[in-house]
Motif scaffolding. Structure first.
Motif, PDB file in Angstrom:
ATOM      1  N   THR A 291       0.839  -1.191   0.000  1.00  0.00           N
ATOM      2  CA  THR A 291       0.000   0.000   0.000  1.00  0.00           C
ATOM      3  C   THR A 291       0.878   1.247   0.000  1.00  0.00           C
TER       4      THR A 291
ATOM      5  N   HIS B 216       0.501   3.783   1.774  1.00  0.00           N
ATOM      6  CA  HIS B 216       0.515   4.381   3.109  1.00  0.00           C
ATOM      7  C   HIS B 216       1.889   4.191   3.735  1.00  0.00           C
TER       8      HIS B 216
ATOM      9  N   LEU C 134      -1.270  -5.471  -0.673  1.00  0.00           N
ATOM     10  CA  LEU C 134      -2.466  -5.112  -1.440  1.00  0.00           C
ATOM     11  C   LEU C 134      -3.257  -6.340  -1.896  1.00  0.00           C
TER      12      LEU C 134
ATOM     13  N   ALA D 142      -6.897  -6.693  -1.067  1.00  0.00           N
ATOM     14  CA  ALA D 142      -7.768  -5.569  -1.395  1.00  0.00           C
ATOM     15  C   ALA D 142      -9.073  -6.046  -2.022  1.00  0.00           C
TER      16      ALA D 142
ATOM     17  N   CYS E  44      -7.800  -0.533  -0.514  1.00  0.00           N
ATOM     18  CA  CYS E  44      -6.733  -1.036   0.346  1.00  0.00           C
ATOM     19  C   CYS E  44      -7.338  -1.656   1.605  1.00  0.00           C
TER      20      CYS E  44
ATOM     21  N   ARG F 284      -5.995   0.608   4.978  1.00  0.00           N
ATOM     22  CA  ARG F 284      -6.189   2.058   5.116  1.00  0.00           C
ATOM     23  C   ARG F 284      -7.397   2.575   4.338  1.00  0.00           C
TER      24      ARG F 284
ATOM     25  N   VAL G 252      -3.815   6.829  -6.093  1.00  0.00           N
ATOM     26  CA  VAL G 252      -4.849   6.851  -5.073  1.00  0.00           C
ATOM     27  C   VAL G 252      -5.855   7.925  -5.484  1.00  0.00           C
TER      28      VAL G 252
END
Length: 116
Positions: A51, A53, A59, A62, A71, A74, A85
């Motif tokens: 991810t 983040h 991922l 997901a 995700c 997050r 994103v």
């Protein structure tokens, strides 16, 4: 993020039947961990399996929605097509081109990586 397609080599990662719709699959190639997703329309997408983040995370778990994923850690909404994103959040993950030849799936990776 886009890779320079002139500097790629395509690596076989499996038969098309191994990639089920809506389910992320981890593929390891040398030092790379990729998340490969098959959408409801049969298209395949490959992204870095991390991810965007700062705390990271895989991922592959997901949730697929159209040509995007959510995700699992997050709740970031990430485009499968370009790895960006979607707003209001920010960030991106590396994407890799995927081709299917005779029911065999191949991913384009930089020629400079070691395949292990």
């Amino acid at each position: 993020m886009e890779l320079n397609t002139l500097e790629l080599r395509y690596v076989e990662i499996g038969a098309l039947a191994q990639f089920k719709p809506f389910i992320g699959k981890e593929v390891r190639i040398g030092e790379y961990s990729l998340a490969v997703f098959r959408t409801s329309d049969g298209k395949l997408f490959a992204l870095e399996n991390r991810t965007p983040h700062k705390k990271g995370g895989p991922l592959t778990e997901a949730i697929v929605s159209g040509h995007a994923i959510y995700c699992p850690l997050r709740d970031l909404h990430i485009s499968l097509e370009d790895g960006k994103v979607l707003e209001p959040d920010t960030g991106e993950v590396q994407t890799y081109p995927v081709v299917i030849e005779n029911e065999v799936v191949k991913i384009g990776l930089p020629e400079t990586i070691a395949l292990g």
